[in-house]
Design an enzyme around this catalytic site. Structure first.
Site, PDB file in Angstrom:
ATOM      1  N   LYS A 192     -10.510  -1.022  10.322  1.00 52.74           N
ATOM      2  CA  LYS A 192     -10.658  -2.210   9.480  1.00 52.74           C
ATOM      3  C   LYS A 192     -11.018  -3.430  10.313  1.00 52.74           C
ATOM      4  O   LYS A 192     -11.039  -4.554   9.820  1.00 52.74           O
ATOM      5  CB  LYS A 192      -9.370  -2.462   8.699  1.00 52.74           C
ATOM      6  N   HIS A 220       0.875  -1.169   0.000  1.00 53.13           N
ATOM      7  CA  HIS A 220       0.000   0.000   0.000  1.00 53.13           C
ATOM      8  C   HIS A 220       0.917   1.224   0.000  1.00 53.13           C
ATOM      9  O   HIS A 220       2.002   1.187   0.583  1.00 53.13           O
ATOM     10  CB  HIS A 220      -0.837  -0.040   1.280  1.00 53.13           C
ATOM     11  N   GLN A 273      -4.370  -5.556   6.907  1.00 51.09           N
ATOM     12  CA  GLN A 273      -5.344  -6.467   6.288  1.00 51.09           C
ATOM     13  C   GLN A 273      -5.290  -7.876   6.873  1.00 51.09           C
ATOM     14  O   GLN A 273      -5.966  -8.768   6.357  1.00 51.09           O
ATOM     15  CB  GLN A 273      -5.099  -6.547   4.771  1.00 51.09           C
ATOM     16  N   ASP A 295       3.071  -4.845   8.166  1.00 51.77           N
ATOM     17  CA  ASP A 295       1.845  -4.063   7.965  1.00 51.77           C
ATOM     18  C   ASP A 295       0.685  -5.057   8.076  1.00 51.77           C
ATOM     19  O   ASP A 295       0.391  -5.801   7.138  1.00 51.77           O
ATOM     20  CB  ASP A 295       1.885  -3.394   6.591  1.00 51.77           C
ATOM     21  N   CYS A 337      -4.504   2.158  -3.883  1.00 56.56           N
ATOM     22  CA  CYS A 337      -3.296   2.750  -3.279  1.00 56.56           C
ATOM     23  C   CYS A 337      -2.095   1.833  -3.480  1.00 56.56           C
ATOM     24  O   CYS A 337      -1.269   1.660  -2.574  1.00 56.56           O
ATOM     25  CB  CYS A 337      -3.491   3.053  -1.793  1.00 56.56           C
TER      26      CYS A 337
HETATM   27  N1  PMP Z   1      -1.728  -1.012   4.649  1.00 59.88           N
HETATM   28  C1  PMP Z   1      -2.650  -1.753   4.030  1.00 59.88           C
HETATM   29  C2  PMP Z   1      -2.274  -3.136   3.585  1.00 59.88           C
HETATM   30  C3  PMP Z   1      -3.927  -1.250   3.821  1.00 59.88           C
HETATM   31  O1  PMP Z   1      -4.841  -1.994   3.211  1.00 59.88           O
HETATM   32  C4  PMP Z   1      -4.233   0.053   4.262  1.00 59.88           C
HETATM   33  C5  PMP Z   1      -5.603   0.660   4.033  1.00 59.88           C
HETATM   34  N2  PMP Z   1      -6.203   0.363   2.836  1.00 59.88           N
HETATM   35  C6  PMP Z   1      -3.234   0.777   4.918  1.00 59.88           C
HETATM   36  C7  PMP Z   1      -1.997   0.218   5.092  1.00 59.88           C
HETATM   37  C8  PMP Z   1      -3.481   2.158   5.409  1.00 59.88           C
HETATM   38  O2  PMP Z   1      -4.504   2.163   6.340  1.00 59.88           O
HETATM   39  P1  PMP Z   1      -5.078   3.560   6.871  1.00 59.88           P
HETATM   40  O3  PMP Z   1      -5.565   4.292   5.677  1.00 59.88           O
HETATM   41  O4  PMP Z   1      -6.165   3.146   7.800  1.00 59.88           O
HETATM   42  O5  PMP Z   1      -3.954   4.243   7.544  1.00 59.88           O
END
Ligand code: PMP
Length: 412
Positions: A227, A124, A204, A201, A367
């Site tokens: 999430k 991401h 997910q 990270d 993203c």
């Molecule tokens: N890492 C991953 C794998 C994600 O899916 C996301 C959110 N889509 C993020 C980081 C960032 O999360 P946040 O926007 O809640 O900071």
């Protein structure tokens, strides 16, 4: 698996019982954010009605109560991820802020010229841009782990990219764009054998499966509350205590200090050193209630429920000739995220048409633009499930999908 009634679970989630434009809502955008159960929603209302105060700063009832709620939440998170102590749990706004904290406090201070930082092509942007910036400022080298044709990062690739020069590996546990579960235990052990630190990270993964920081022996881990049933605006950074001790604060201000003089400051002990400013107590309370909810169902059960939903959906999607699936095709190494396109149809059109049927999916680059470029596409549609979804919803999603090409005037 203990007998769990999804019908009962769904009664706890007001949003899921809505009709939108006269159609029942089918919410399949859980990788973006999850819906909230009544226990979480009510706890926040109750907090502001009865307990709102500034934590750690007052001797009066409301301040003390807010402190107690906040620190109870920290214990809850520490237990949930099996951290050794509450000193290892830092509250942030979200996974993005946790990663930026690490980039500024760890990256900018411990990465040197010529060092290597390893990430994967499926990161991401929030786990990519911070490391690009660190690499640029420190004249370090940013290296990517690439996937094979099946969407998997192989052991050969890991051994090729992680070297004695690698200082840091930062990798998604589960890809938000493809759903792949990365071989993180192998990566962590291999990185440690080369003296590199590892950031996981878990944005997910943690909402969907048991994640145990001690068993993984991971150095840092980040996730977002929203999430995993909690409200927006609360996230976590876990770090091994000896590493968090070493890193300087990322933000300066109230409540992170010991003594402040006109020309110098000493900082508070962990975890407060890394939490400047008034804390999000209601967010932490919501996260506490979210963890209670997940624990009540059981993370093993959640994983099993979602795996059943995902394999059911995958099989149905795979049987449609107009659907192109991306990433790993099997079920064993994937979370509850499926990326696909309807042939000849822009993903935004697919998402808009599905929306007319009440089906919420995501369309775009998720993203993860470098990943899209690597796959040779601009964007995909993404359906992502949570334990409150049902096979009936997946059937309706598939039926709606079958109409997409017809809407646009194709013959079938
Ligand atoms: N890492 C991953 C794998 C994600 O899916 C996301 C959110 N889509 C993020 C980081 C960032 O999360 P946040 O926007 O809640 O900071």
């Amino acid at each position: 698996m203990k007998q769990i009634s999804v019908d009962d679970i769904r009664k706890d989630f007001p949003v899921l019982n809505q009709t939108i434009n006269g159609r029942k809502l089918i919410y399949l955008d859980n990788a973006a954010t999850t819906q909230k159960p009544n226990t979480v929603i009510k706890s926040i209302e109750n907090y502001y009605k009865s307990f709102n105060g500034n934590p750690h700063r007052g001797a009066h009832y409301l301040s003390l109560k807010s402190t107690e709620i906040y620190e109870t939440g920290r214990k809850k998170v520490a237990n949930f991820i099996n951290a050794s102590s509450t000193r290892e749990v830092i509250f942030t706004r979200n996974a993005t802020e946790s990663l930026n904290l690490l980039a500024y406090s760890y990256g900018m201070n411990f990465i040197e010229e010529g060092d290597e930082i390893v990430i994967s092509i499926m990161e991401h942007h929030s786990n990519l841009i911070p490391w690009q910036q660190v690499a640029k400022s420190k004249k370090a080298v940013l290296k990517y782990l690439y996937t094979n044709e099946e969407g998997i990062i192989t052991e050969e690739e890991i051994k090729k990219k992680i070297t004695d020069k690698t200082k840091l590996v930062s990798i998604a546990h589960v890809s938000n764009a493809l759903g792949t579960i990365n071989p993180i235990k192998f990566i962590i052990d291999y990185a440690h054998s080369r003296d590199a630190k590892v950031i996981l990270d878990a944005a997910q993964s943690l909402p969907h499966m048991k994640v145990n920081v001690k068993n993984l022996d991971v150095d840092f881990l980040v996730f977002s509350g929203h999430k995993m049933l909690a409200p927006l605006g609360i996230g976590v950074l876990y770090g091994k205590e000896n590493l968090l001790e070493k890193i300087p604060p990322f933000l300066y201000g109230g409540d992170m200090i010991e003594y402040v003089y006109e020309d110098s400051t000493t900082f508070a002990e962990l975890p407060h050193k890394l939490e400047a400013g008034t804390q999000n107590v209601a967010g932490v309370l919501g996260l506490t209630k979210a963890i209670d909810y997940l624990n009540e169902i059981g993370m093993d059960n959640i994983e099993e429920m979602e795996s059943e939903l995902t394999s059911y959906a995958l099989e149905k999607l795979d049987s449609l000739s107009e659907i192109e699936l991306y990433g790993f095709k099997g079920i064993s190494n994937r979370g509850s995220v499926i990326s696909f396109n309807v042939k000849d149809v822009h993903p935004h059109d697919t998402a808009s048409i599905l929306d007319a049927y009440g089906v919420a999916i995501r369309a775009g680059h998720h993203c993860a633009q470098p990943l899209m470029r690597y796959l040779g596409i601009n964007a995909t549609c993404r359906a992502s499930f949570y334990f409150y979804n049902t096979k009936e919803e997946i059937d309706l999603f598939i039926e709606s999908l079958k109409n997409v090409r017809k809407w646009l005037g194709y013959e079938s």
